[in-house]
Design a protein around this motif. Sequence first.
Motif, PDB file in Angstrom:
ATOM      1  N   VAL A  47      -9.795   3.320   0.892  1.00 38.53           N
ATOM      2  CA  VAL A  47     -10.517   2.113   1.289  1.00 38.53           C
ATOM      3  C   VAL A  47      -9.541   0.968   1.541  1.00 38.53           C
ATOM      4  N   GLU A  48      -8.826   0.549   0.509  1.00 36.31           N
ATOM      5  CA  GLU A  48      -7.916  -0.591   0.679  1.00 36.31           C
ATOM      6  C   GLU A  48      -6.689  -0.226   1.498  1.00 36.31           C
ATOM      7  N   GLY A  49      -6.290   1.032   1.477  1.00 38.19           N
ATOM      8  CA  GLY A  49      -5.062   1.420   2.163  1.00 38.19           C
ATOM      9  C   GLY A  49      -5.240   1.844   3.601  1.00 38.19           C
ATOM     10  N   ALA A  50      -6.475   1.962   4.069  1.00 38.01           N
ATOM     11  CA  ALA A  50      -6.719   2.532   5.403  1.00 38.01           C
ATOM     12  C   ALA A  50      -6.014   1.766   6.511  1.00 38.01           C
ATOM     13  N   SER A  51      -6.080   0.440   6.476  1.00 42.35           N
ATOM     14  CA  SER A  51      -5.487  -0.335   7.568  1.00 42.35           C
ATOM     15  C   SER A  51      -3.967  -0.244   7.556  1.00 42.35           C
ATOM     16  N   ALA A  52      -3.355  -0.232   6.361  1.00 45.32           N
ATOM     17  CA  ALA A  52      -1.901  -0.121   6.284  1.00 45.32           C
ATOM     18  C   ALA A  52      -1.432   1.264   6.736  1.00 45.32           C
ATOM     19  N   ILE A  53      -2.150   2.305   6.305  1.00 50.79           N
ATOM     20  CA  ILE A  53      -1.818   3.657   6.752  1.00 50.79           C
ATOM     21  C   ILE A  53      -1.962   3.752   8.266  1.00 50.79           C
ATOM     22  N   GLY A  54      -3.040   3.187   8.777  1.00 54.95           N
ATOM     23  CA  GLY A  54      -3.256   3.187  10.225  1.00 54.95           C
ATOM     24  C   GLY A  54      -2.171   2.433  10.965  1.00 54.95           C
ATOM     25  N   ALA A  55      -1.723   1.301  10.415  1.00 53.02           N
ATOM     26  CA  ALA A  55      -0.661   0.526  11.061  1.00 53.02           C
ATOM     27  C   ALA A  55       0.630   1.336  11.147  1.00 53.02           C
ATOM     28  N   GLN A  74       0.816  -1.213   0.000  1.00 49.97           N
ATOM     29  CA  GLN A  74       0.000   0.000   0.000  1.00 49.97           C
ATOM     30  C   GLN A  74       0.852   1.266   0.000  1.00 49.97           C
ATOM     31  N   GLY A  75       2.002   1.156  -0.665  1.00 48.07           N
ATOM     32  CA  GLY A  75       2.854   2.323  -0.862  1.00 48.07           C
ATOM     33  C   GLY A  75       3.766   2.663   0.288  1.00 48.07           C
ATOM     34  N   ILE A  76       3.689   1.917   1.384  1.00 43.23           N
ATOM     35  CA  ILE A  76       4.511   2.223   2.562  1.00 43.23           C
ATOM     36  C   ILE A  76       5.800   1.421   2.500  1.00 43.23           C
ATOM     37  N   LEU A  95       9.757   7.874  11.541  1.00 46.13           N
ATOM     38  CA  LEU A  95      10.000   8.046  10.110  1.00 46.13           C
ATOM     39  C   LEU A  95       9.095   7.110   9.326  1.00 46.13           C
ATOM     40  N   ILE A  96       8.357   7.667   8.384  1.00 51.35           N
ATOM     41  CA  ILE A  96       7.555   6.855   7.467  1.00 51.35           C
ATOM     42  C   ILE A  96       7.952   7.233   6.048  1.00 51.35           C
ATOM     43  N   GLU A  97       8.406   6.238   5.288  1.00 49.46           N
ATOM     44  CA  GLU A  97       8.750   6.469   3.886  1.00 49.46           C
ATOM     45  C   GLU A  97       7.607   5.956   3.016  1.00 49.46           C
TER      46      GLU A  97
END
Length: 295
Positions: A122-130, A98-100, A112-114
């Motif tokens: 929708v699909e990226g919400a959980s990964a962004i949240g993590a 998810q781009g992370i 740091l987040i790259e």
Amino acid sequence: MPKNEEIVERALDRITAGYVFPDKAVVIEAAIRGRLAAGAYAGLDGPALCGVVTADLQEVCPDKHLRLLWTDEPQSLDPVDEDGGEAAFLALLRAENQGIQRVERLEGNVGLIEIRWIASAVEGASAIGAAMQLVAHSSALVLDLRGCRGGAPEGAAMWCSYFFPDDQVHLNDIYDRTSDTTRQYWTVAHLPAPRYLDRPVHVLTSEGTFSGGEDVAYTLQAQGRAVLVGATTRGGAHPTARHAVAEHVLVTVPTARSINTVTGGNWEGVGVVPDVPVPAEQALETALKALRPGV
């Protein structure tokens, strides 16, 4: 593969029908048809055709999202299956976390987040949240967007939402030519991780930061919520649809434009200008010196 002339004609049809600035589409069509009639595209192989037509398009209209792209993967030409490239983009995001790219806790309790792509909300919400959960208790945060090549407007709004206290911040609008409508983007009410408030945020940029990555950087800067460090970004502010015009050729057509609620404009053609201009390779070091001066 269709003849080059047919490919260019199909691309022009898409540009004329969908480009966000209809008056510019007329100028583009006239210029490219003139070069087509002069035989400028005869005899070129697929990748060369894409390169030459893209250069001609951007000479007439310097919009970095306006391109002809060669793809090694064959594309469906069936209009029933066409979704503006969304399915392919979602598949790319799934394959790339998810781009992370990475999340770290650096010395001095700096998170740091790259980010390489801005995922869909929708699909990226959980990964962004993590990712945001892992930096939730840091003293300061660095968002590294130097390698971010684009993404979804809804995902950009979700990333930005973590840095504001509620859902009451109107971030930007996007006008869409096809539907002749304007969609508002506000901070999100419910997030899967804690908001990151009352602590400094630095955003790293480079000459390659593009599109959705620029959206996040520009919005946080305009709202006074982050300090931008690095180089002026590439300058692509127009949400874009992709259309197959041959099995291995896509035309990308900007169909909408962003309107920031603070500045009234966007970063198209000029890029996002950092608050602290330094060569991109020095951006992280520069940011860390500011965020942890005693270390």
